[in-house]
Structure formats: C-alpha cells, structure tokens
Design an enzyme around this catalytic site. Structure first.
Site, PDB file in Angstrom:
ATOM      1  CE  LYS A  13      -3.779  -2.522   2.255  1.00  0.00           C
ATOM      2  NZ  LYS A  13      -4.755  -2.578   3.362  1.00  0.00           N
ATOM      3  CE1 TYR A  53      -9.245  -3.559   0.327  1.00  0.00           C
ATOM      4  CE2 TYR A  53      -8.595  -1.480  -0.686  1.00  0.00           C
ATOM      5  CZ  TYR A  53      -8.271  -2.620   0.036  1.00  0.00           C
ATOM      6  OH  TYR A  53      -6.983  -2.816   0.476  1.00  0.00           O
ATOM      7  CG  ASN A 116      -3.778  -2.895   6.862  1.00  0.00           C
ATOM      8  OD1 ASN A 116      -3.662  -2.401   5.747  1.00  0.00           O
ATOM      9  ND2 ASN A 116      -4.767  -3.719   7.177  1.00  0.00           N
ATOM     10  CG  HIS A 119      -4.800  -6.505  -0.750  1.00  0.00           C
ATOM     11  ND1 HIS A 119      -6.045  -6.585  -0.173  1.00  0.00           N
ATOM     12  CD2 HIS A 119      -4.799  -7.386  -1.795  1.00  0.00           C
ATOM     13  CE1 HIS A 119      -6.780  -7.461  -0.842  1.00  0.00           C
ATOM     14  NE2 HIS A 119      -6.044  -7.962  -1.832  1.00  0.00           N
ATOM     15  CD  GLU A 130      -8.227  -9.443  -4.010  1.00  0.00           C
ATOM     16  OE1 GLU A 130      -9.130  -9.354  -3.170  1.00  0.00           O
ATOM     17  OE2 GLU A 130      -7.049  -9.717  -3.711  1.00  0.00           O
TER      18      GLU A 130
HETATM   19  P1  DAT Z   1      -7.668  -7.459   4.982  1.00  0.00           P
HETATM   20  O1  DAT Z   1      -6.901  -6.334   4.311  1.00  0.00           O
HETATM   21  O2  DAT Z   1      -6.898  -8.020   6.148  1.00  0.00           O
HETATM   22  O3  DAT Z   1      -8.140  -8.511   4.022  1.00  0.00           O
HETATM   23  P2  DAT Z   1     -10.402  -6.471   5.003  1.00  0.00           P
HETATM   24  O4  DAT Z   1     -10.536  -7.069   3.644  1.00  0.00           O
HETATM   25  O5  DAT Z   1     -11.434  -6.799   6.030  1.00  0.00           O
HETATM   26  O6  DAT Z   1      -8.970  -6.813   5.648  1.00  0.00           O
HETATM   27  O7  DAT Z   1     -10.362  -4.882   4.902  1.00  0.00           O
HETATM   28  C1  DAT Z   1      -9.645  -4.267   3.861  1.00  0.00           C
HETATM   29  C2  DAT Z   1      -8.893  -3.076   4.414  1.00  0.00           C
HETATM   30  O8  DAT Z   1      -9.820  -2.132   4.942  1.00  0.00           O
HETATM   31  C3  DAT Z   1      -7.952  -3.403   5.578  1.00  0.00           C
HETATM   32  O9  DAT Z   1      -6.718  -3.903   5.154  1.00  0.00           O
HETATM   33  C4  DAT Z   1      -7.857  -2.081   6.256  1.00  0.00           C
HETATM   34  C5  DAT Z   1      -9.249  -1.489   6.077  1.00  0.00           C
HETATM   35  N1  DAT Z   1     -10.051  -1.773   7.269  1.00  0.00           N
HETATM   36  C6  DAT Z   1     -10.641  -2.946   7.601  1.00  0.00           C
HETATM   37  N2  DAT Z   1     -11.288  -2.858   8.759  1.00  0.00           N
HETATM   38  C7  DAT Z   1     -11.111  -1.586   9.191  1.00  0.00           C
HETATM   39  C8  DAT Z   1     -11.540  -0.855  10.333  1.00  0.00           C
HETATM   40  N3  DAT Z   1     -12.292  -1.416  11.287  1.00  0.00           N
HETATM   41  N4  DAT Z   1     -11.165   0.443  10.436  1.00  0.00           N
HETATM   42  C9  DAT Z   1     -10.415   1.031   9.469  1.00  0.00           C
HETATM   43  N5  DAT Z   1      -9.976   0.405   8.373  1.00  0.00           N
HETATM   44  C10 DAT Z   1     -10.322  -0.882   8.233  1.00  0.00           C
HETATM   45 MG    MG Z   2      -9.528  -8.406   2.496  1.00  0.00          MG
END
Ligand code: DAT
Ligand code: MG
Length: 140
Positions: A13, A53, A116, A119, A130
């Site tokens: 990212k 997303y 974070n 991805h 993806e």
């Molecule tokens: P991952 O990236 O671990 O697959 P995800 O698909 O649930 O997680 O979410 C995609 C991204 O969205 C994640 O990397 C960071 C953001 N995100 C997820 N949950 C969040 C939250 N509670 N607050 C802020 N950002 C969040």
């Molecule tokens: Mg995800």
C-alpha cells in the site's frame, strides 16, 4: 500439480511504498520459497479501488480507505506457489496490526488498522479476480 501453481495477489500500500519496505516484503516472500510472477508499480484510480474493495462499500471507513489507497503509488504483485493464498495471509498477519504477532509483516511494521501497509487475497477465488488490478482495469 495445479496446487503448485496457486497464485495470490499481494499489494504494498502507499505508506509501505513511501516508507521503503518494498524490498523487505519481497524478500520475505522470496525467502519463504514463493515465486514472483508479476509486478507493477501503479497509481490506483478511485474507480479501480472502489471495485477492488466493493465488499466493504457500506463500511464507515470505506471513504478513508479509498483515500489512503489512492494517496500514492502501490506495488501490485502476483506470487505463486503451494498454498500461497493461505500462507501469504499468515505472513501478513491480522487485519488489525495490534492483533498481529511479531514476525508477521503487519506485526513488525505498522500499528494502525487504517494504515496496515499490505494487501493479500483471502481466497483463491478473490486472488483470481484481484490479479486484474495489475492491468489497472476494474475487475469484471
Ligand atoms: P484485509 O486487508 O486483512 O483482508 P479487510 O478485507 O477486512 O482486511 O479490509 C480491507 C482493508 O480495509 C484493511 O486492510 C484495512 C481497512 N479496514 C478494515 N477494517 C477496518 C476498520 N475497522 N477500520 C479502518 N480500516 C479498516
Ligand atoms: Mg480483504
């Protein structure tokens, strides 16, 4: 033999790129034994990110997520090898860095769920969708 060709989509990212962690992340996947089969640095458009997303579109953090992901270039990669989707997720750590163990990428390099740094696809099916991110074209 098909399992050896499993592929996942990994993207560093914008903050991971800006902080200079690209080499460290590539090194971890290479040292584990996975093969880098595609890589592209690109500035993701909001349209591409909204498609990527799409499952999160109703979450309150969605606009912040799209802003963050379009704040600079990302490094989009395809990695290949046995169990790479699941093992890749283990190497990333939990979505929330605070819950990620030391030794994982998120556990070692970040503290904030909304920044974070990396991805990784959560299933073979998502990976296949993806991977089109590399072309810069929204998924169909
Ligand atoms: P991952 O990236 O671990 O697959 P995800 O698909 O649930 O997680 O979410 C995609 C991204 O969205 C994640 O990397 C960071 C953001 N995100 C997820 N949950 C969040 C939250 N509670 N607050 C802020 N950002 C969040
Ligand atoms: Mg995800």
């Amino acid at each position: 033999m098909a399992e050896l060709k499993e592929r996942t989509f990994i993207a560093i990212k914008p903050d991971g790129v800006q902080r200079g962690i690209i080499g460290e992340i590539i090194k971890r996947f290479e040292m584990k034994g996975f093969k880098l089969v595609g890589m592209k640095m690109l500035q993701a458009s909001e349209d591409l990110l909204m498609q990527h997303y799409i499952d999160l579109k109703d979450r309150p953090f969605f606009p912040t997520l799209i802003n963050y992901m379009s704040s600079g270039p990302v490094v989009a990669m395809v990695w290949e090898g046995k169990g790479v989707v699941k093992t890749g997720r283990v190497m990333l750590g939990e979505t929330n860095p605070a819950e990620s163990k030391p030794g994982t990428i998120r556990g070692d390099f970040c503290i904030d769920v909304s920044k974070n740094i990396i991805h990784g696809s959560d299933s073979v099916e998502s990976a296949n969708k993806e991977i089109s991110f590399l072309t810069g074209l929204p998924q169909t």
